[in-house]
Scaffold this motif. Sequence first.
Motif, short mmCIF file in Angstrom:
data_model
loop_
_atom_site.label_atom_id
_atom_site.label_comp_id
_atom_site.label_asym_id
_atom_site.label_seq_id
_atom_site.Cartn_x
_atom_site.Cartn_y
_atom_site.Cartn_z
N SER A 202 -24.81 23.89 -4.07
CA SER A 202 -25.55 22.64 -4.22
C SER A 202 -26.71 22.82 -5.18
N ARG A 203 -27.37 23.97 -5.07
CA ARG A 203 -28.51 24.20 -5.96
C ARG A 203 -28.07 24.25 -7.42
N ILE A 204 -26.92 24.90 -7.64
CA ILE A 204 -26.44 24.98 -9.02
C ILE A 204 -26.04 23.61 -9.53
N LYS A 205 -25.50 22.79 -8.62
CA LYS A 205 -24.97 21.50 -9.05
C LYS A 205 -26.04 20.43 -9.17
N SER A 206 -27.22 20.68 -8.70
CA SER A 206 -28.22 19.60 -8.79
C SER A 206 -29.57 20.14 -9.24
N PRO A 207 -29.66 20.56 -10.49
CA PRO A 207 -30.97 21.01 -10.97
C PRO A 207 -31.82 19.82 -11.40
N GLY B 176 -40.32 12.92 -11.96
CA GLY B 176 -41.68 12.69 -12.41
C GLY B 176 -42.71 13.54 -11.70
N SER B 177 -42.35 14.11 -10.56
CA SER B 177 -43.33 14.87 -9.80
C SER B 177 -42.84 16.30 -9.66
N PRO B 178 -43.71 17.29 -9.89
CA PRO B 178 -43.27 18.69 -9.75
C PRO B 178 -42.76 19.02 -8.36
N ARG B 179 -43.20 18.26 -7.36
CA ARG B 179 -42.76 18.53 -5.98
C ARG B 179 -41.25 18.32 -5.81
N HIS B 180 -40.66 17.50 -6.67
CA HIS B 180 -39.23 17.23 -6.53
C HIS B 180 -38.37 18.18 -7.34
N ALA B 181 -39.01 18.99 -8.17
CA ALA B 181 -38.25 19.67 -9.22
C ALA B 181 -37.68 21.01 -8.74
N ASP B 182 -36.63 21.43 -9.44
CA ASP B 182 -36.08 22.78 -9.25
C ASP B 182 -36.29 23.63 -10.50
N VAL B 183 -36.20 22.96 -11.64
CA VAL B 183 -36.29 23.68 -12.89
C VAL B 183 -37.49 23.16 -13.67
N LEU B 184 -38.32 24.07 -14.11
CA LEU B 184 -39.46 23.69 -14.93
C LEU B 184 -39.11 24.02 -16.37
N LYS C 50 -37.22 28.18 -7.49
CA LYS C 50 -37.41 27.46 -8.75
C LYS C 50 -37.03 28.35 -9.92
N ALA C 51 -36.71 27.71 -11.02
CA ALA C 51 -36.37 28.44 -12.23
C ALA C 51 -37.22 27.90 -13.36
N THR D 161 -27.60 28.00 -17.31
CA THR D 161 -27.69 29.45 -17.16
C THR D 161 -28.81 29.83 -16.20
N ALA D 162 -29.93 29.15 -16.33
CA ALA D 162 -31.07 29.47 -15.47
C ALA D 162 -30.73 29.25 -14.01
N VAL D 163 -30.12 28.09 -13.69
CA VAL D 163 -29.84 27.84 -12.27
C VAL D 163 -28.76 28.78 -11.76
N LYS D 164 -27.80 29.11 -12.62
CA LYS D 164 -26.74 30.02 -12.16
C LYS D 164 -27.31 31.40 -11.88
#
Lengths: 401, 316, 140
Positions: free
Chosen positions: C8-13, C49-57, C82-83, C133-136
Amino acid sequence: MVNEREVKYDEFARFILPVGPVHPALKEPFHLKIIVKREEVLDVELRLGHVHRGIEFLAENRNLIQAIYLTERICGICSHSHTTCFIQALEEVGGLKPPERALYLRTLIFELERAHSHLLLLGIMAYQIGFDTLFMYTWAAREKVLDLFEEITGNRIHHAMNVIGGVRWDLTPKMAEKTIRVMKDIEVTTRRIYDFFRGETVEKRLSGVGLLSQHDAHELCVVGPTARASGLVFDVRKDDPYAAYGDLNDSFSVISKKEGDSYARTEVRILELFELINIVQAALDRLPNGPINLGESPVRLMRRIPRGEAISRVEAPRGELIYFVKTNGGDGLERLKIRTPTLANIISLKKMLIGCEIADVPVIVTSIDPCLSCANRITLVDHETGEVKVVNADELRRKKS
Amino acid sequence: MIALEILLATLPLVFLLSLLFEGIDRKVHARMQRRIGPPIIQPFYDFIKLLVKENIVPTTAARSIFNASPSLAAASSIVGAAIPLANLIARTGIIGDLILVMYLLTMSSIMIVVGGSSSGNPYGAVGFSRKIMMLIGYEIPLLISVVSISIKAGPSLIYYDIILAQIKSDKCLACAYISSATAALTFLLCISAAVGVVPFDIPEAKTEVIHGPLIEYSGPQLALLKLAKSSTIFSLSLLAFTLFFYFPTIYELSIVLGEIATLGACLLGSLMVMLLTVTLPRTVFARLKIGQAFKTYWFFPLPMAITSLMLSVLGW
Amino acid sequence: MWKIASRSRIKSPWIFHLNTGSCNGCDIEIVAALTPRYDAERLGCVLVGSPRHADVLILTGPLTSQMMPRVVRVYEQIPEPKAVVAVGSCAISGAPFLGSYSIEGPLDRIIPVDVYVAGCPPRPEAIIRGIVTAVKRKFG
């Protein structure tokens, strides 16, 4: 008694809303401190300087060819405007005259860049008012312009087209044909985008928002489409022709609107898209044959530039861009001073924002098409001491007058 | 007691269906923009990913409210969606369940903004005030339209009674009476505001208030809030379809093909309702300003709802 | 169970984009990656829009001194795991702004970077590949 209660209520109801530097409505960081009462904006404080990179300082420590590379990276959207302006100044100092064909090619890329910049802005504008479909549509059209860039210059964003005394790449007849075809496409798309913007839901959000009267526009020295939407008729391409605009003078007219609101600013850009399609077509029709540069190595040309100074200005997509260049007679720069259009326009934000609603803030900020990577580079005024100085709106205004 | 068991059994079904509906909504939205779009099971990926992510509670937040409100929002909206679904399956109802469903759905959207405003973020507070204003705008016509239709079908406040009335009268209510047709239109118009999508996503506008109430939520709390939103969409479209457009042929399907067919037809119908009232507006409209949205609701749906109520009292 | 979570993490960055002094070139290419021709959403990428929701910066730009504390703060605001993806030559090495008084970069001096996407600016395809690549690498 009644009064006292009212005052207390007021104090409770007004609070400070920080917009930026990290905010999804701003693709680039800058800080707006907005004091609001419920939804109404009472006061605005503007702060720039988050992406200040010290480009003027860097340019003064490098040679001219490296400086061209650097000025191109001032802004990714109007990169060709920056290099054109810089190289024009250098050519003026050095007494170099680029061949006709080079000037026409510069103009061509310039107008294509304006097309991509205006389409970008229209898309961002749609995004700000939550109209994702229009954003996608506009940006899909913009990809076609980027394809043209890639074919002509080899790059999508930083074209690196200009060299001292000419341009780097020539245009083949096949490319010219494709350019005309794409321009026809863009014209159709722009018509449709114009219909979208004239439609009720978009117009409702934009018209009457962020008013800037002609008087204020004049006082604040705003430039480009922002000024032209407030009734000022001013365009460097017409008033002080550079590159091939002198020859193409009859192929376009200056768009001006009286209203001075966000809708007018957007409309001016849409109408300019139609004008620039004419310019591109005229430029391709009249494209003279001949060499595209002076045929000498740029390094040798650079060494030939004597000590001297020049001011050059172009009409970048966002407005008038001014370069002051002082060469040191070697191969470097003694002083480089850049006044970008966004710096001139951004002070008008305060005038526009006060009295509007929170929902209008992103719309108004977008309507002047701020390019902060341009503007912030200039925030450092105090370059002698090397001190990073942040200038707020008031100080900026004082500096202007 | 049997009803309760069926209700519990429907909860996972609601969870699956509402996320599936969201996935279809996103896919269709993307296709309308000439994009490929995410896979239909994308919301499941998002949900699981958020569930196993770190949960951050800001120091400025009112801790207890901040932590409790996402669960409350999700619970109330899932139950609000499960009650009509369970009633459809069990073919029975409890007195006043329609009121309960409407209450739970409103509760869910209020809980979201309450949680947001307790986060201590100014954008959460702006989102709160905007949402409350929107609530005043759409909630009144929404409720009046439900009242109008319940008068027509009885009068009865039992959800299944309204469906029974449609089966008996051999016509769906929206086709049978002018008052019900007006009520149906009002209800459909209110859906997009009630679930908070463009053009009425004003409390959660990304470019204006950075997701508003959701701004400080992360991880599992955010997953619950997203779930609350998608199950509200599911519940409202299911309600809209079954209350107003339950064609008697749907009931007859169960005689021929079994009860699953009836349920499937209802879900298909509510999917169509969702595509029309949620996906389509959010593709073709720009976001309104809060004042414009408020005016829109007080000038169109509210008079319509009142007219519908008056007509249904008069017997039209 | 763990496999589902990592898939799921890979599929929804979900992406949070931060400009740390970039020239806009990389930024518009990142936005272009979301538009119909490249359509990053088909891989689950959403710009939040909010860093709290993010996985990848996603970071662009040579890291100016004004933005440095904000970069650190935004990085800390993103919940684990996070990546970080550095997009563009500026973010990788600081060039051509290296040597300026207001540049604190390169970026990996301040925060850990997982994937570098080179180019000035990189093409949208390259950026999408960088995110994937980063999330993988990070979540897989």
